[in-house]
Design an enzyme around this catalytic site. Sequence first.
Site, PDB file in Angstrom:
ATOM      1  N   ASP A 174       6.992  -0.581  -8.816  1.00  0.00           N
ATOM      2  CA  ASP A 174       6.621  -1.016  -7.467  1.00  0.00           C
ATOM      3  C   ASP A 174       5.746   0.070  -6.821  1.00  0.00           C
ATOM      4  O   ASP A 174       6.071   1.263  -6.892  1.00  0.00           O
ATOM      5  CB  ASP A 174       7.876  -1.239  -6.621  1.00  0.00           C
ATOM      6  N   ASN A 182      -2.251  -1.598   2.634  1.00  0.00           N
ATOM      7  CA  ASN A 182      -3.086  -2.741   3.018  1.00  0.00           C
ATOM      8  C   ASN A 182      -3.427  -2.716   4.500  1.00  0.00           C
ATOM      9  O   ASN A 182      -4.556  -3.012   4.905  1.00  0.00           O
ATOM     10  CB  ASN A 182      -2.371  -4.051   2.672  1.00  0.00           C
ATOM     11  N   HIS A 187      -7.353  -5.372   2.633  1.00  0.00           N
ATOM     12  CA  HIS A 187      -6.925  -6.040   1.406  1.00  0.00           C
ATOM     13  C   HIS A 187      -7.909  -5.831   0.254  1.00  0.00           C
ATOM     14  O   HIS A 187      -7.509  -5.877  -0.909  1.00  0.00           O
ATOM     15  CB  HIS A 187      -6.719  -7.535   1.667  1.00  0.00           C
ATOM     16  N   ASP A 191      -6.655  -4.570  -3.296  1.00  0.00           N
ATOM     17  CA  ASP A 191      -6.874  -5.174  -4.615  1.00  0.00           C
ATOM     18  C   ASP A 191      -7.372  -4.132  -5.614  1.00  0.00           C
ATOM     19  O   ASP A 191      -6.958  -4.119  -6.780  1.00  0.00           O
ATOM     20  CB  ASP A 191      -7.898  -6.306  -4.511  1.00  0.00           C
ATOM     21  N   GLU A 218       2.724  -6.332  -5.382  1.00  0.00           N
ATOM     22  CA  GLU A 218       2.499  -4.970  -5.870  1.00  0.00           C
ATOM     23  C   GLU A 218       3.523  -4.560  -6.917  1.00  0.00           C
ATOM     24  O   GLU A 218       3.713  -3.374  -7.197  1.00  0.00           O
ATOM     25  CB  GLU A 218       2.542  -3.979  -4.697  1.00  0.00           C
TER      26      GLU A 218
END
Length: 306
Positions: A174, A182, A187, A191, A218
Amino acid sequence: MTQRSRIMVVDDEIANIEMIGAVLEEEYEVLFARSGEQAIELARRSRPDLILLDVVMPGMNGYDTCRRFKQDPATADVPIIFTTGLDGVESEVEGLSLGAVDYLTKPIRPASLQRRIDNHLGLKQLRDRLASLATLDPLTGLGNRRMLDAAFGTDSRRLSEAERDEWRSIILVDIDYFKGFNDLYGHGDGDICIRRVAECLIAGTRRDRDICVRYGGEEFACILHATSLPGAIHIAEKMRQDVQEMMIPHSGSEISDWLSISVGLVSGRVGLDLPMTQWLEQADQQLYQSKHGGRNRVTGRELAGR
């Protein structure tokens, strides 16, 4: 150099094996088995792209062998063409109803055999490409949850004693404080961050049988075959260090100036007969321990039993 397709010929008559081998050996990698039992064992080891299967054989006949192939997830999708001297409609219908894709009567005409093999291999390659697209995460190129389900799907009761005794490790990863990442960077950068973490995980799972998937958001999951707890911890630590060494700024993290990951893992024998959900639940508990212990760390344990 393009890898040649692998064809397995199953026939108890040496003359038939030699004739089919002579037709196919220039274009394909050809494997041979002289009984149904031998074919099942060879197919599990070699993963053929197509099987030519004689119907009438001593011991396990072709129909029973085909049933066994179709019951095993490892060979269920391999196209099977029956080759036989039986030319009745009932024999052909029975073979096709068992999942065979074609039915050739002897004596076999080489040109017809080669054309049918080419056609069925082409269809298989198309199906494989479509299946691959269905099991890939478009952002990272890793597998998705469907691939994880398929990789874990083989019933351990069908495995040999040696296979049941093999170690397996499950790793859950994680990204720490990813929501904050974010929120701060957007975003698009999020990514990019996910893709770069995926690259680190791929580097740690380079063996043919290892699998790494994007588990959701994630989160990532890895299956390491033939890997006990010490080896899995070593690989997971390398993943964690590789992410840190990328030095991706993360001013929203409460533990570091750089992006980090938390890792939980479990290791056990394949023959434990635990469903995938229990392996994942146990690994998730270890991931919770890593987060509760301060994040940016690896926590793992061994599952008891055999």
